[in-house]
Design a protein around this motif. Structure first.
Motif, PDB file in Angstrom:
ATOM      1  N   LEU A   1      15.837   1.446  -3.691  1.00  0.00           N
ATOM      2  CA  LEU A   1      15.058   0.907  -4.801  1.00  0.00           C
ATOM      3  C   LEU A   1      13.904   1.844  -5.159  1.00  0.00           C
ATOM      4  CD1 LEU A   1      14.144  -1.305  -6.777  1.00  0.00           C
ATOM      5  CD2 LEU A   1      12.996  -2.429  -4.844  1.00  0.00           C
ATOM      6  N   ILE A   2      13.180   2.311  -4.156  1.00  0.00           N
ATOM      7  CA  ILE A   2      12.049   3.209  -4.401  1.00  0.00           C
ATOM      8  C   ILE A   2      12.515   4.489  -5.094  1.00  0.00           C
ATOM      9  CG2 ILE A   2      10.266   4.618  -3.303  1.00  0.00           C
ATOM     10  CD1 ILE A   2      10.096   2.469  -1.118  1.00  0.00           C
ATOM     11  N   LEU A   3      13.604   5.080  -4.597  1.00  0.00           N
ATOM     12  CA  LEU A   3      14.112   6.314  -5.199  1.00  0.00           C
ATOM     13  C   LEU A   3      14.567   6.083  -6.632  1.00  0.00           C
ATOM     14  CD1 LEU A   3      16.107   7.895  -2.233  1.00  0.00           C
ATOM     15  CD2 LEU A   3      13.997   8.737  -3.256  1.00  0.00           C
ATOM     16  N   ALA A   4      15.182   4.931  -6.892  1.00  0.00           N
ATOM     17  CA  ALA A   4      15.614   4.626  -8.263  1.00  0.00           C
ATOM     18  C   ALA A   4      14.418   4.538  -9.200  1.00  0.00           C
ATOM     19  CB  ALA A   4      16.398   3.315  -8.277  1.00  0.00           C
ATOM     20  N   LEU A   5      13.334   3.931  -8.733  1.00  0.00           N
ATOM     21  CA  LEU A   5      12.115   3.846  -9.540  1.00  0.00           C
ATOM     22  C   LEU A   5      11.548   5.237  -9.822  1.00  0.00           C
ATOM     23  CD1 LEU A   5      10.448   0.852  -7.650  1.00  0.00           C
ATOM     24  CD2 LEU A   5      11.302   0.792 -10.000  1.00  0.00           C
ATOM     25  N   LEU A   6      11.461   6.056  -8.787  1.00  0.00           N
ATOM     26  CA  LEU A   6      10.875   7.395  -8.943  1.00  0.00           C
ATOM     27  C   LEU A   6      11.744   8.281  -9.830  1.00  0.00           C
ATOM     28  CD1 LEU A   6       9.638   8.153  -5.301  1.00  0.00           C
ATOM     29  CD2 LEU A   6       8.301   7.346  -7.236  1.00  0.00           C
ATOM     30  N   GLN A   7      13.036   8.304  -9.557  1.00  0.00           N
ATOM     31  CA  GLN A   7      13.915   9.225 -10.289  1.00  0.00           C
ATOM     32  C   GLN A   7      14.063   8.827 -11.748  1.00  0.00           C
ATOM     33  OE1 GLN A   7      17.359   9.088  -7.759  1.00  0.00           O
ATOM     34  NE2 GLN A   7      16.433  10.402  -6.202  1.00  0.00           N
ATOM     35  N   ASN A   8      14.098   7.523 -12.036  1.00  0.00           N
ATOM     36  CA  ASN A   8      14.152   7.098 -13.435  1.00  0.00           C
ATOM     37  C   ASN A   8      12.819   7.345 -14.132  1.00  0.00           C
ATOM     38  OD1 ASN A   8      16.736   5.489 -14.484  1.00  0.00           O
ATOM     39  ND2 ASN A   8      16.548   5.180 -12.273  1.00  0.00           N
ATOM     40  N   GLY A   9      11.766   7.501 -13.331  1.00  0.00           N
ATOM     41  CA  GLY A   9      10.456   7.825 -13.882  1.00  0.00           C
ATOM     42  C   GLY A   9      10.178   9.306 -13.961  1.00  0.00           C
ATOM     43  N   GLY A  10      11.214  10.124 -13.776  1.00  0.00           N
ATOM     44  CA  GLY A  10      11.064  11.561 -13.957  1.00  0.00           C
ATOM     45  C   GLY A  10      10.710  12.351 -12.725  1.00  0.00           C
ATOM     46  N   TYR A  11      10.589  11.689 -11.563  1.00  0.00           N
ATOM     47  CA  TYR A  11      10.287  12.428 -10.333  1.00  0.00           C
ATOM     48  C   TYR A  11      11.538  13.190  -9.903  1.00  0.00           C
ATOM     49  CZ  TYR A  11       8.414  13.431  -5.687  1.00  0.00           C
ATOM     50  OH  TYR A  11       7.963  14.066  -4.556  1.00  0.00           O
TER      51      TYR A  11
ATOM     52  N   GLN B   1       0.834  -1.207   0.000  1.00  0.00           N
ATOM     53  CA  GLN B   1       0.000   0.000   0.000  1.00  0.00           C
ATOM     54  C   GLN B   1       0.867   1.255   0.000  1.00  0.00           C
ATOM     55  OE1 GLN B   1      -2.854   0.074   3.174  1.00  0.00           O
ATOM     56  NE2 GLN B   1      -3.831   1.957   2.472  1.00  0.00           N
ATOM     57  N   GLN B   2       1.914   1.258   0.821  1.00  0.00           N
ATOM     58  CA  GLN B   2       2.814   2.413   0.866  1.00  0.00           C
ATOM     59  C   GLN B   2       3.557   2.567  -0.456  1.00  0.00           C
ATOM     60  OE1 GLN B   2       5.379   2.179   4.337  1.00  0.00           O
ATOM     61  NE2 GLN B   2       3.705   1.465   5.620  1.00  0.00           N
ATOM     62  N   LEU B   3       4.016   1.436  -1.016  1.00  0.00           N
ATOM     63  CA  LEU B   3       4.748   1.486  -2.268  1.00  0.00           C
ATOM     64  C   LEU B   3       3.857   1.982  -3.399  1.00  0.00           C
ATOM     65  CD1 LEU B   3       7.370   0.918  -3.757  1.00  0.00           C
ATOM     66  CD2 LEU B   3       6.681  -1.475  -3.985  1.00  0.00           C
ATOM     67  N   ASP B   4       2.610   1.539  -3.395  1.00  0.00           N
ATOM     68  CA  ASP B   4       1.657   1.981  -4.412  1.00  0.00           C
ATOM     69  C   ASP B   4       1.495   3.499  -4.379  1.00  0.00           C
ATOM     70  OD1 ASP B   4      -0.453   1.511  -6.437  1.00  0.00           O
ATOM     71  OD2 ASP B   4      -1.788   2.215  -4.860  1.00  0.00           O
ATOM     72  N   THR B   5       1.473   4.069  -3.171  1.00  0.00           N
ATOM     73  CA  THR B   5       1.355   5.525  -3.032  1.00  0.00           C
ATOM     74  C   THR B   5       2.564   6.230  -3.639  1.00  0.00           C
ATOM     75  OG1 THR B   5       0.080   5.254  -0.989  1.00  0.00           O
ATOM     76  CG2 THR B   5       1.094   7.408  -1.376  1.00  0.00           C
ATOM     77  N   TYR B   6       3.750   5.696  -3.390  1.00  0.00           N
ATOM     78  CA  TYR B   6       4.969   6.296  -3.948  1.00  0.00           C
ATOM     79  C   TYR B   6       4.979   6.187  -5.474  1.00  0.00           C
ATOM     80  CZ  TYR B   6       7.263   6.803   0.611  1.00  0.00           C
ATOM     81  OH  TYR B   6       7.600   7.188   1.880  1.00  0.00           O
ATOM     82  N   LEU B   7       4.598   5.021  -5.984  1.00  0.00           N
ATOM     83  CA  LEU B   7       4.695   4.792  -7.424  1.00  0.00           C
ATOM     84  C   LEU B   7       3.723   5.652  -8.222  1.00  0.00           C
ATOM     85  CD1 LEU B   7       5.241   0.918  -7.589  1.00  0.00           C
ATOM     86  CD2 LEU B   7       6.935   2.756  -7.555  1.00  0.00           C
TER      87      LEU B   7
ATOM     88  N   LEU C   1      21.578   8.374  -8.334  1.00  0.00           N
ATOM     89  CA  LEU C   1      21.093   9.656  -8.849  1.00  0.00           C
ATOM     90  C   LEU C   1      22.042  10.212  -9.902  1.00  0.00           C
ATOM     91  CD1 LEU C   1      19.172  12.044  -8.875  1.00  0.00           C
ATOM     92  CD2 LEU C   1      20.397  12.978  -6.893  1.00  0.00           C
ATOM     93  N   ILE C   2      23.341  10.114  -9.628  1.00  0.00           N
ATOM     94  CA  ILE C   2      24.329  10.589 -10.603  1.00  0.00           C
ATOM     95  C   ILE C   2      24.155   9.829 -11.919  1.00  0.00           C
ATOM     96  CG2 ILE C   2      26.795  10.742 -11.131  1.00  0.00           C
ATOM     97  CD1 ILE C   2      27.278  11.109  -8.111  1.00  0.00           C
ATOM     98  N   ALA C   3      23.962   8.516 -11.825  1.00  0.00           N
ATOM     99  CA  ALA C   3      23.787   7.703 -13.031  1.00  0.00           C
ATOM    100  C   ALA C   3      22.485   8.043 -13.749  1.00  0.00           C
ATOM    101  CB  ALA C   3      23.817   6.223 -12.665  1.00  0.00           C
ATOM    102  N   THR C   4      21.462   8.367 -12.985  1.00  0.00           N
ATOM    103  CA  THR C   4      20.171   8.722 -13.588  1.00  0.00           C
ATOM    104  C   THR C   4      20.259  10.034 -14.358  1.00  0.00           C
ATOM    105  OG1 THR C   4      18.970   7.565 -11.826  1.00  0.00           O
ATOM    106  CG2 THR C   4      17.738   9.184 -13.095  1.00  0.00           C
TER     107      THR C   4
ATOM    108  N   CYS D   1      25.279   2.520   4.038  1.00  0.00           N
ATOM    109  CA  CYS D   1      25.348   2.179   2.613  1.00  0.00           C
ATOM    110  C   CYS D   1      24.300   2.876   1.745  1.00  0.00           C
ATOM    111  CB  CYS D   1      25.253   0.666   2.440  1.00  0.00           C
ATOM    112  SG  CYS D   1      26.652  -0.235   3.150  1.00  0.00           S
ATOM    113  N   PRO D   2      23.036   2.977   2.191  1.00  0.00           N
ATOM    114  CA  PRO D   2      22.031   3.582   1.311  1.00  0.00           C
ATOM    115  C   PRO D   2      22.366   4.994   0.843  1.00  0.00           C
ATOM    116  CG  PRO D   2      20.957   2.416   3.097  1.00  0.00           C
ATOM    117  CD  PRO D   2      22.430   2.428   3.419  1.00  0.00           C
ATOM    118  N   ASP D   3      22.987   5.798   1.693  1.00  0.00           N
ATOM    119  CA  ASP D   3      23.348   7.160   1.283  1.00  0.00           C
ATOM    120  C   ASP D   3      24.252   7.134   0.060  1.00  0.00           C
ATOM    121  OD1 ASP D   3      21.889   8.242   3.290  1.00  0.00           O
ATOM    122  OD2 ASP D   3      23.566   8.867   4.537  1.00  0.00           O
TER     123      ASP D   3
END
Length: 525
Positions: free
Chosen positions: A90-100, A8-14, A141-144, A132-134
């Motif tokens: 993972l969530i940030l990679a999905l959002l940022q590659n999706g233009g967020y 449910q939380q992931l759906d909100t982010y996506l 983000l740099i790669a995106t 590690c996540p930082d």
């Protein structure tokens, strides 16, 4: 794999994804491969903007998943299952590659886009590592943003053979184009500035052009944050300069004694602290290291990059760091078996023999945590008694793979040139020298104040190197105050540091209202 609440939380982010993206999965028949495929399928099901592509024959690490804009070759990859602390990555990679849009200053984003040269980043992590996540998120983000950059996260506990072949004994460890780039926590600005050779000179010039402050806080931990808030609330010009915001708290896993908050984690507390500080008019300058403090009526703080900041008063809150053993071999094998964070690096030593140096709460807690992962833990304590709480001692004694040796003076770290192979200690009772065969050494012997850069100043230090302060946080130099773990205040606790930070800020304000404005500050104003 994902429970209903997480879905449910992931759906909100996506829902924030703007442009279509693709998840490319390369797996095998292993349990982890099937687990990753299941995770990718569940994510793809949640958004019509996500397409799932399976390429089991791809010449990449397996299991892994890559994320990229639809129709483009992906530049962000997760080798392993990005759960635990890496789920946010993972969530940030999905959002940022999706233009967020990324939450970073526009100048920094522009700097990333302008980086030149092909760059392949490989980051070895452990899923229990909170540092590690930082690093992963920064490199993703740099790669995106930059088409010449690619980034892959590698779970060292899953790809153990590769980690061992590349002598990865600490996380995060980052390789750039096959060569070691860095170890440990690194922020996005730190990484970008390291890649951009001209950034340091430009930043120094910009910092030096700043008008004098009423109070300048040096440090980024709880004491510094508290001082900044209290100073800014007085309506005076406030600056805060630090290597990183958060200090030691960023490396703290569980916090259960912060009054009014039943339980939290270090990074969460730091995020709340930073948000609170930024609600006020505080000039926050991070990724900057203090080098020299001079002056009297108007103080001058010189930074390592050559910048010069001026202020009518200064609050020193530079904190403390883990104390080192200072024995032969320690520095040579730092990151190659010698470690200081059992939570981060422990998984890399699964099934192996390690030692913990120190019998205080930190040392015994580390031994207990490691005992669930490694083959055996040897605890070496210098004194004839352990200093840890009795409840921790009982737990350690109950574990069959923990051996506790008291009155042991560690004298040398042994290695084969690539990694640790053992340590040597002296039995303080018999004087006999003994050697323990092992591959990891976790040092947990207390803290040392960050005051080396003040040795040549007029600020009085205790025999232990701590800044001596009075009841209002004042030091031996009028106009300079200090707070937190860097001072002689006993009991190094987060809540005590915050209190001392507010005390120092109020002390500085009282000093300012009783002190005439220096001529230099009048001219600058």
């Amino acid at each position: 794999m994902l429970d209903s609440n997480i879905k449910q939380q992931l759906d909100t982010y996506l829902q924030k994804i703007i442009n279509p993206i693709e998840i490319t999965v390369s797996t095998d028949d292993s349990p982890k491969g099937k687990e990753l495929s299941g995770l990718a399928y569940e994510i793809a099901e949640l958004s019509d903007k996500i397409s799932l592509i399976e390429r089991p024959d791809a010449d990449v690490r397996k299991p892994s998943m890559a994320i990229g804009p639809a129709g483009e070759a992906p530049r962000v990859r997760f080798a392993g299952i990005p759960m635990g602390h890496e789920f946010t990555s993972l969530i940030l990679a999905l959002l940022q590659n999706g233009g967020y849009p990324a939450k970073a200053e526009q100048a920094l984003l522009d700097q990333i886009r302008q980086l030149d040269g092909e760059m392949v980043f490989e980051t070895f992590i452990s899923l229990s590592c909170q540092n590690c996540p930082d690093v992963v998120q920064a490199l993703n983000l740099i790669a995106t943003l930059n088409p010449k950059v690619s980034s892959v996260m590698i779970d060292g506990s899953l790809f153990t053979e590769e980690a061992e072949a590349r002598s990865v004994m600490a996380v995060p460890t980052v390789f750039l184009n096959g060569k070691t780039f860095g170890q440990g926590r690194m922020t996005l600005p730190e990484i970008v500035n390291k890649l951009d050779s001209g950034a340091e000179k430009k930043q120094a010039a910009e910092l030096s052009s700043k008008a004098p402050y009423d109070v300048l806080i040096v440090g980024g931990g709880p004491a510094a944050a508290s001082a900044a808030i209290y100073a800014a609330r007085k309506g005076i010009r406030t600056g805060l300069v630090a290597e990183r915001f958060g200090g030691q708290v960023l490396d703290t896993v569980g916090i259960e004694n912060f009054i009014s908050v039943k339980a939290t984690e270090g990074p969460k507390l730091v995020a709340n602290l930073e948000q609170h500080v930024l609600e006020y008019d505080v000039d926050l300058m991070t990724n900057q290291k203090a080098a020299k403090l001079s002056g009297s009526e108007l103080f001058e703080l010189e930074l390592e990059n050559g910048a010069l900041l001026k202020s009518r008063s200064v609050i020193l809150a530079t904190g403390a760091r883990w104390r080192e053993m200072n024995v032969p071999g320690e520095q040579e094998y730092r990151g190659k078996g010698v470690a200081y964070c059992p939570h981060c690096d422990g998984p890399l030593f699964k099934g192996k023999r390690v030692a913990v140096i120190g019998g205080g709460n930190s040392g015994i807690e580390a031994a207990i945590d490691l005992a669930g992962i490694v083959e055996h833990v040897t605890v070496l304590e210098f004194d004839n008694t352990l200093r840890a709480d009795e409840v921790l001692q009982r737990k350690a004694r109950s574990m069959s793979n923990i051996t506790i040796i008291k009155e042991a003076l560690t004298t040398e770290v042994k290695g084969d040139g690539q990694r640790v192979t053992g340590l040597v200690y002296t039995d303080r009772t018999s004087g006999e020298s003994k050697e323990v065969t092992l591959v990891g050494i976790f040092v947990q012997i207390g803290l040392v104040p960050n005051t080396e850069w003040l040795k040549d100043s007029d600020i009085a230090l205790s025999p232990r190197g701590e800044i001596e302060i009075g009841t209002r946080g004042e030091t031996s130099v009028p106009g300079i105050f200090a707070a937190g773990d860097v001072t002689t205040v006993p009991y190094k606790q987060i809540i005590i540091a915050m209190g001392s930070g507010s005390t120092a800020a109020l002390g500085a304000f009282d000093h300012l209202i009783r002190t005439p404005l220096p001529e230099q500050a009048q001219n600058a104003a």
